[in-house]
Design a protein around this motif. Structure first.
Motif, short mmCIF file in Angstrom:
data_model
loop_
_atom_site.label_atom_id
_atom_site.label_comp_id
_atom_site.label_asym_id
_atom_site.label_seq_id
_atom_site.Cartn_x
_atom_site.Cartn_y
_atom_site.Cartn_z
N ASN A 189 0.80 -1.22 0.00
CA ASN A 189 0.00 0.00 0.00
C ASN A 189 0.84 1.27 0.00
N GLY A 190 2.14 1.11 0.03
CA GLY A 190 3.01 2.29 -0.01
C GLY A 190 3.03 3.08 1.27
N ASN A 191 2.71 2.47 2.39
CA ASN A 191 2.75 3.23 3.66
C ASN A 191 3.42 2.44 4.78
N HIS A 192 4.54 1.82 4.44
CA HIS A 192 5.22 1.00 5.45
C HIS A 192 5.88 1.87 6.51
N PRO A 193 6.24 1.27 7.66
CA PRO A 193 6.90 2.03 8.72
C PRO A 193 8.29 2.50 8.29
N SER A 194 8.90 3.31 9.14
CA SER A 194 10.26 3.80 8.88
C SER A 194 11.25 2.64 8.88
N THR A 195 11.06 1.73 9.81
CA THR A 195 11.87 0.52 9.90
C THR A 195 11.11 -0.49 10.73
N TRP A 196 11.52 -1.74 10.69
CA TRP A 196 10.80 -2.76 11.44
C TRP A 196 11.75 -3.89 11.80
N GLN A 197 11.36 -4.64 12.80
CA GLN A 197 12.13 -5.81 13.24
C GLN A 197 12.11 -6.85 12.11
N ALA A 198 13.30 -7.29 11.71
CA ALA A 198 13.36 -8.27 10.63
C ALA A 198 14.57 -9.18 10.80
N TRP A 199 14.39 -10.43 10.47
CA TRP A 199 15.55 -11.33 10.44
C TRP A 199 16.39 -10.97 9.22
N PRO A 200 17.71 -10.88 9.38
CA PRO A 200 18.55 -10.49 8.24
C PRO A 200 18.90 -11.68 7.33
N GLY A 201 19.95 -11.56 6.59
CA GLY A 201 20.42 -12.66 5.73
C GLY A 201 19.46 -12.92 4.58
N ASN A 202 19.40 -14.18 4.20
CA ASN A 202 18.56 -14.58 3.06
C ASN A 202 17.13 -14.08 3.18
N ASN A 203 16.70 -13.96 4.41
CA ASN A 203 15.35 -13.53 4.67
C ASN A 203 15.00 -12.19 4.00
N LEU A 204 16.01 -11.35 3.78
CA LEU A 204 15.74 -10.03 3.19
C LEU A 204 15.91 -10.03 1.66
N LEU A 205 16.33 -11.16 1.11
CA LEU A 205 16.57 -11.18 -0.35
C LEU A 205 15.35 -10.77 -1.18
N PRO A 206 14.15 -11.20 -0.79
CA PRO A 206 13.01 -10.75 -1.60
C PRO A 206 12.90 -9.23 -1.64
N PHE A 207 13.29 -8.58 -0.56
CA PHE A 207 13.24 -7.12 -0.53
C PHE A 207 14.37 -6.50 -1.34
N THR A 208 15.58 -7.08 -1.21
CA THR A 208 16.69 -6.50 -1.98
C THR A 208 16.49 -6.80 -3.48
N ASP A 209 15.96 -7.97 -3.79
CA ASP A 209 15.71 -8.29 -5.20
C ASP A 209 14.76 -7.28 -5.83
N ALA A 210 13.82 -6.78 -5.03
CA ALA A 210 12.85 -5.81 -5.56
C ALA A 210 13.32 -4.36 -5.32
N ASN A 211 14.59 -4.21 -4.95
CA ASN A 211 15.16 -2.87 -4.73
C ASN A 211 14.40 -2.05 -3.69
N LEU A 212 14.00 -2.71 -2.65
CA LEU A 212 13.20 -2.01 -1.64
C LEU A 212 14.02 -1.53 -0.44
N LEU A 213 15.29 -1.95 -0.37
CA LEU A 213 16.10 -1.54 0.77
C LEU A 213 17.27 -0.69 0.30
N LYS A 214 17.60 0.30 1.11
CA LYS A 214 18.63 1.26 0.73
C LYS A 214 20.02 0.81 1.20
N ASP A 215 21.02 1.15 0.43
CA ASP A 215 22.41 0.92 0.84
C ASP A 215 22.75 1.91 1.95
N ILE A 216 23.01 1.39 3.16
CA ILE A 216 23.33 2.28 4.28
C ILE A 216 24.79 2.09 4.71
N GLY A 217 25.60 1.68 3.77
CA GLY A 217 27.04 1.53 4.05
C GLY A 217 27.65 2.84 4.52
N ASP A 218 27.36 3.93 3.81
CA ASP A 218 27.96 5.22 4.17
C ASP A 218 27.21 5.89 5.32
#
Ligand code: BGC
Length: 460
Positions: free
Chosen positions: A127-156
């Motif tokens: 719906n385009g109204n997700h929270p600022s951030t949320w509790q999530a298991w990392p690793g492979n679990n986030l691949l569906p989100f990274t595959d869809a370009n939904l997460l930002k690079d926060i390296g810097d």
């Protein structure tokens, strides 16, 4: 300045990708960029990035950021069932104290050991109204989100701050970069291969948990406890995840970390079918000693039976320890713990993290939250209460409780740290829901060979 989120909605195409997904797992492979900005450093969706005008609080030293008017920081989590509420709220309080000018919205979506929050996030992303951030298991679990370009690079913006890159353990850093760049901040490390018990109950039944050497020894112990009039294993079967992590732990205890990884990470199920069948059988033997209402209770309700002396044992991640600690039960006297028989020397792990979504409703405030989650301060506050250990190596653990210190030394001595399959860290997301179906059939008493065939087809 005022944070501008007018254009910070998900692109319609990415939203539809999520809409089509029955679960996060099925987002995998749906990626491809339509202008998404998962790989850039500044949220380059054309909407101004992440406070890159120089006037933001990003990268601040944690002091009050006067002059900036922040959008509401909504942090969603599922820790409402006594296994983390106090821990996360203490972190939130410390953050709010440092940033009194950031409007803060704690959004607790409890239940289903995370399933309710995960479903909620999928809908809100759609719906385009997700929270600022949320509790999530990392690793492979986030691949569906990274595959869809939904997460930002926060390296810097995040990982280069507060010596995070130097201080975090390598395995945790890897899990924070599921697609090769940092998109999330792990706050803790949980252990999965624990066997908790009520000290008085096992003593009364005449069982010594430290003498158990293999997963099958646990069956004998459960029988002895049962004969003494107690429930053997506090457990829930209403949803498959508890039996899933129990089965994975039994498999680890009956084999080794290499076999575990060959099966769950590489999908070599058929080549290991004997080991898998044996682990299914052992797990099913435990199910003879679980509460009669296991199908309708939550794991915390099951755990209450250990707390109140009706049940002897509990297999869970060490978030269970968080419930004992926050109930002021004395470690070593009222409750205790051994590495799950057969898995000594291993630290099977899960983590919780806070990802940074690209289209962020409060970019600067979220950056500050993610930075804070990565500090020694936040990790010193959170972990001793949660039953977890800090992923940073430079946290002062001296004031930590005895249980936490024991886990930290087990972690440091561990020869391998197999990632949890039940939490989506080990297996590819595309196979996870099929593995869960196999575990549901294990729970219903299906023949071990059939359960293993289902697991094999999950990887095909
Ligand atoms: C959380 C626990 C939760 C568990 C469910 C962990 O990541 O920290 O609080 O109960 O997941 O599997």
């Amino acid at each position: 300045m005022t944070e501008d989120n007018s254009n910070r909605r998900l692109t319609r195409r990415n939203a539809l990708r999520i809409a089509g997904a029955a679960g996060a797992a099925s987002l995998a492979g749906c990626g491809g960029s339509d202008g998404g900005d998962g790989s850039s450093g500044d949220g380059s969706d054309g909407s101004g990035g992440d406070g890159t005008d120089g006037s933001s609080g990003d990268g601040s030293d944690g002091s009050t950021d006067s002059g900036t008017q922040y959008n509401t920081l909504e942090v969603a989590h599922w820790w409402g069932e006594g296994d983390g509420l106090e821990a996360i709220q203490s972190v939130m309080d410390a953050f709010k104290e440092q940033h009194p000018d950031i409007p803060f919205d704690e959004n607790l979506i409890a239940g289903g050991a995370g399933e309710n929050l995960q479903a909620n996030i999928r809908t809100r992303v759609q719906n385009g109204n997700h929270p600022s951030t949320w509790q999530a298991w990392p690793g492979n679990n986030l691949l569906p989100f990274t595959d869809a370009n939904l997460l930002k690079d926060i390296g810097d913006s995040v990982w280069s701050e507060n010596s995070m890159e130097d201080a975090y353990l390598q395995g945790v850093k890897d899990a924070a970069q599921p697609a090769g760049n940092y998109v999330t901040v792990p706050l803790n490390i949980h252990r999965i291969n624990n066997l908790f018990y009520n000290v008085e109950v096992v003593e009364d039944a005449g069982v010594d948990p430290t003498s158990l050497e293999t997963p099958s020894d646990v069956v004998d112990a459960l029988q002895t406890v049962d004969e003494a009039g107690y429930t053997g294993m506090a457990h829930q079967t209403g949803s498959p995840w508890s039996s899933f992590q129990m089965f994975a732990t039994v498999l680890l205890g009956e084999t080794d970390a290499e076999t575990y990884s060959a099966i769950f990470v590489d999908g070599e199920v058929e080549a290991n079918s004997d080991a898998l069948e044996s682990a299914v059988e052992t797990t099913q033997s435990y199910l003879d000693y679980i509460p009669s209402d296991a199908g309708s209770i939550s794991w915390t309700e099951a755990n209450n039976q250990v707390i109140n002396g009706e049940a002897a044992f509990l297999h869970q991640g060490d978030w269970a320890a968080g419930t004992y600690l926050t109930n002021d039960l004395t470690y070593g006297e009222e409750w205790d713990h051994v590495a799950f028989p057969g898995t000594e020397g291993y630290y099977a792990l899960n983590m919780d993290s806070f990802p940074y979504p690209v289209n962020n409703p409060s970019p600067e405030a979220t950056t500050l939250w993610c930075q804070f989650a990565g500090t020694t301060e936040a990790q010193e506050i959170f972990n001793p209460k949660k039953g977890s250990i800090p992923p940073r190596t430079d946290v002062n653990t001296e004031p930590f409780n005895d249980f936490s210190q024991d886990q930290i030394s087990d972690f440091q001595d561990s020869e391998a740290q197999p990632p949890s399959v039940a939490h989506g860290l080990a297996a590819p997301p595309s196979v996870l829901s099929s593995l869960e179906s196999a575990i549901s059939s294990l729970n219903s008493g299906n023949e071990p060979s059939n359960v293993v065939s289902q697991m094999a087809s999950a990887y095909q």
